[in-house]
Design a protein around this motif. Structure first.
Motif, PDB file in Angstrom:
ATOM      1  N   VAL A 203      27.020  60.212  42.260  1.00 12.06           N
ATOM      2  CA  VAL A 203      25.792  59.764  42.923  1.00 12.06           C
ATOM      3  C   VAL A 203      26.097  58.605  43.865  1.00 12.06           C
ATOM      4  N   ARG A 204      26.949  57.683  43.422  1.00 13.72           N
ATOM      5  CA  ARG A 204      27.285  56.530  44.265  1.00 13.72           C
ATOM      6  C   ARG A 204      27.971  56.982  45.547  1.00 13.72           C
ATOM      7  N   ARG A 205      28.898  57.949  45.424  1.00 10.82           N
ATOM      8  CA  ARG A 205      29.574  58.444  46.617  1.00 10.82           C
ATOM      9  C   ARG A 205      28.585  59.096  47.576  1.00 10.82           C
ATOM     10  N   GLY A 206      27.648  59.851  47.037  1.00 10.33           N
ATOM     11  CA  GLY A 206      26.658  60.487  47.889  1.00 10.33           C
ATOM     12  C   GLY A 206      25.785  59.484  48.620  1.00 10.33           C
ATOM     13  N   TRP A 207      25.353  58.450  47.914  1.00 10.14           N
ATOM     14  CA  TRP A 207      24.509  57.433  48.551  1.00 10.14           C
ATOM     15  C   TRP A 207      25.275  56.655  49.616  1.00 10.14           C
ATOM     16  N   LEU A 208      26.518  56.271  49.311  1.00  9.32           N
ATOM     17  CA  LEU A 208      27.300  55.518  50.284  1.00  9.32           C
ATOM     18  C   LEU A 208      27.587  56.355  51.526  1.00  9.32           C
ATOM     19  N   ALA A 209      27.835  57.685  51.325  1.00  7.47           N
ATOM     20  CA  ALA A 209      28.058  58.550  52.477  1.00  7.47           C
ATOM     21  C   ALA A 209      26.796  58.651  53.322  1.00  7.47           C
ATOM     22  N   ALA A 210      25.621  58.731  52.652  1.00  6.97           N
ATOM     23  CA  ALA A 210      24.368  58.782  53.403  1.00  6.97           C
ATOM     24  C   ALA A 210      24.112  57.486  54.151  1.00  6.97           C
ATOM     25  N   ALA A 211      24.414  56.343  53.488  1.00  4.80           N
ATOM     26  CA  ALA A 211      24.222  55.045  54.140  1.00  4.80           C
ATOM     27  C   ALA A 211      25.140  54.892  55.346  1.00  4.80           C
ATOM     28  N   LYS A 212      26.386  55.374  55.193  1.00  4.61           N
ATOM     29  CA  LYS A 212      27.332  55.279  56.298  1.00  4.61           C
ATOM     30  C   LYS A 212      26.882  56.131  57.476  1.00  4.61           C
ATOM     31  N   ALA A 213      26.407  57.371  57.179  1.00  5.66           N
ATOM     32  CA  ALA A 213      25.946  58.240  58.251  1.00  5.66           C
ATOM     33  C   ALA A 213      24.729  57.643  58.955  1.00  5.66           C
ATOM     34  N   HIS A 214      23.832  57.020  58.171  1.00  6.48           N
ATOM     35  CA  HIS A 214      22.646  56.409  58.766  1.00  6.48           C
ATOM     36  C   HIS A 214      23.033  55.187  59.594  1.00  6.48           C
ATOM     37  N   ALA A 215      24.022  54.439  59.091  1.00  5.73           N
ATOM     38  CA  ALA A 215      24.457  53.246  59.822  1.00  5.73           C
ATOM     39  C   ALA A 215      25.091  53.627  61.153  1.00  5.73           C
ATOM     40  N   THR A 216      25.781  54.756  61.203  1.00  2.00           N
ATOM     41  CA  THR A 216      26.417  55.185  62.446  1.00  2.00           C
ATOM     42  C   THR A 216      25.377  55.484  63.521  1.00  2.00           C
ATOM     43  N   THR A 217      24.265  56.087  63.114  1.00  5.50           N
ATOM     44  CA  THR A 217      23.239  56.439  64.091  1.00  5.50           C
ATOM     45  C   THR A 217      22.439  55.242  64.567  1.00  5.50           C
ATOM     46  N   THR A 218      22.462  54.130  63.818  1.00  2.00           N
ATOM     47  CA  THR A 218      21.671  52.946  64.182  1.00  2.00           C
ATOM     48  C   THR A 218      22.550  51.758  64.547  1.00  2.00           C
ATOM     49  N   SER A 219      23.854  52.000  64.768  1.00  2.00           N
ATOM     50  CA  SER A 219      24.774  50.888  65.039  1.00  2.00           C
ATOM     51  C   SER A 219      24.423  50.172  66.332  1.00  2.00           C
ATOM     52  N   SER A 220      23.800  50.856  67.268  1.00  2.00           N
ATOM     53  CA  SER A 220      23.465  50.212  68.536  1.00  2.00           C
ATOM     54  C   SER A 220      22.427  49.107  68.364  1.00  2.00           C
ATOM     55  N   SER A 221      21.650  49.134  67.245  1.00  2.00           N
ATOM     56  CA  SER A 221      20.625  48.102  67.026  1.00  2.00           C
ATOM     57  C   SER A 221      21.205  46.839  66.432  1.00  2.00           C
ATOM     58  N   GLY A 222      22.467  46.915  65.948  1.00  2.70           N
ATOM     59  CA  GLY A 222      23.104  45.730  65.364  1.00  2.70           C
ATOM     60  C   GLY A 222      22.787  45.545  63.910  1.00  2.70           C
ATOM     61  N   THR A 223      21.969  46.401  63.291  1.00  4.77           N
ATOM     62  CA  THR A 223      21.606  46.279  61.877  1.00  4.77           C
ATOM     63  C   THR A 223      21.921  47.578  61.176  1.00  4.77           C
ATOM     64  N   SER A 224      22.608  47.484  60.075  1.00  5.22           N
ATOM     65  CA  SER A 224      22.912  48.673  59.281  1.00  5.22           C
ATOM     66  C   SER A 224      21.845  48.838  58.221  1.00  5.22           C
ATOM     67  N   SER A 225      21.199  50.000  58.215  1.00  5.32           N
ATOM     68  CA  SER A 225      20.131  50.237  57.258  1.00  5.32           C
ATOM     69  C   SER A 225      20.524  51.333  56.299  1.00  5.32           C
ATOM     70  N   GLY A 226      20.097  51.193  55.051  1.00  3.73           N
ATOM     71  CA  GLY A 226      20.326  52.220  54.047  1.00  3.73           C
ATOM     72  C   GLY A 226      19.228  53.238  54.103  1.00  3.73           C
ATOM     73  N   PRO A 227      19.258  54.209  53.201  1.00  8.10           N
ATOM     74  CA  PRO A 227      18.227  55.231  53.154  1.00  8.10           C
ATOM     75  C   PRO A 227      16.853  54.609  52.955  1.00  8.10           C
TER      76      PRO A 227
END
Length: 351
Positions: free
Chosen positions: A311-335
């Motif tokens: 479960v932890r690996r799945g959540w971290l992978a989702a957070a990383k994928a979400h952070a990649t799409t929002t990196s231009s805003s300067g803030t990394s967001s989780g699910p």
């Protein structure tokens, strides 16, 4: 089949049934109408075709000699092997047979079902096809490979085809000795010996591409005795075996789909929220992790540790994928738009 040939075959069967001795080809030629007017060459061609036709129809044609002094083979049909034994069906059994005959609506199987009804009626069993009209069962075989593969199984002939193990992999050429075609959980499977891998394999028909090419002579494939085709498909295409029990906490009124898959072991609070401890069959940690991870903080994994890690690996992978799409805003967001930091627990789904 022409009427003359059909009449000749009937006369041949009656002739071979009426004798206990083996009749030579010359004796049959002189006895059975339809052979007497043919030349020697034509007779032997006709006789060979008729013998093959009788065997294809399931008629037990025996070959032998009357004594050790005979030099020519003779033929006969043993009455005890030819005649159908007494068949007695109760009313509900006859209705079940009629319902089963109506089950198949594919051209490849409708003829066999109709033939079974004809044989039962010939034995004096009246089968009411109108019974159970309120029920309309259907087994459909829409896959294009169904007909050729079923024909290969019936003929005992090796086949070759293109098979794709899953939609994301390229198709591969397989050469298979077919043992049977089985329906399991709404899908059709071919079971047989894969010559390329020298092992028993099951192939889903929807993943077999046309054309299905027969190879070699008919009658070359024989299914081994004692082989349970349904069990082979069940073990190949069914779920993996249970390897343990997963215990998770589920918030009250949440994750109803997950609750239907498990058993409630008892109530329990978590972080001040009421809920229940749920026990789930654990077959694959990655699969259960996907079920659990989608519920966010409403579900918390208690054990086993490998499910916690999945479960932890799945959540971290989702957070990383979400952070990649929002990196231009300067803030990394989780699910769910919740800001996260490296090493922090994500979503509250693991301990």
């Amino acid at each position: 089949m022409s009427s003359a040939r059909a009449e000749r075959l009937v006369n041949l069967v009656l002739c071979l049934l009426s004798t206990r001795q083996f009749l030579t080809a010359d004796r049959i030629r002189a006895t059975v109408p339809g052979y007497d007017a043919a030349s020697d060459e034509s007779f032997f061609r006709m006789f060979e075709r008729d013998k093959a036709e009788l065997r294809d129809l399931g008629i037990p044609l025996e070959t032998g000699r009357r004594s050790a002094f005979d030099t020519v083979d003779g033929y006969r049909i043993a009455r005890q092997d030819y005649e159908l034994g007494e068949v007695a069906l109760a009313g509900d059994e006859a209705a079940a047979v009629a319902l089963a005959a109506r089950l198949w609506d594919s051209p490849e199987l409708a003829g066999a079902a109709r033939g079974a009804l004809v044989k039962l009626r010939a034995a004096g069993v009246e089968v009411d096809e109108t019974a159970g009209l309120a029920v309309e069962p259907k087994v459909r075989a829409a896959e294009p490979a169904f007909g050729p593969l079923l024909a290969a199984v019936q003929a005992g002939q090796v086949v070759s085809f293109e098979h794709r193990p899953n939609p994301n992999t390229p198709a591969r050429r397989r050469t298979v000795e077919p043992w049977g075609v089985v329906s399991w959980r709404g899908r059709w499977y071919l079971v047989g010996h894969d010559r390329d891998r020298d092992d028993v394999r099951c192939f889903r028909l929807s993943r077999i591409s046309e054309p299905v090419s027969p190879r070699g002579p008919a009658g070359a494939v024989h299914r081994p005795d004692g082989v349970d085709l349904m069990d082979l498909v069940r073990r190949s295409a069914g779920p993996p075996p249970v390897i343990g029990v997963a215990r998770v906490w589920v918030a009250s009124g949440r994750a109803l789909g997950l609750r239907r898959l498990g058993r409630v072991a008892g109530p329990r609070e978590h972080a001040g929220r009421p809920g229940d401890v749920l026990e789930l069959e654990l077959r694959s940690p990655e699969t259960v992790a996907r079920w659990v991870g989608g519920h966010g903080p409403d579900v918390v994994v208690l054990d086993p540790p490998e499910l916690v890690d999945a479960v932890r690996r799945g959540w971290l992978a989702a957070a990383k994928a979400h952070a990649t799409t929002t990196s231009s805003s300067g803030t990394s967001s989780g699910p769910g738009g919740v800001p996260t930091q490296a090493g922090a627990r994500v979503g509250g789904t693991v301990r």
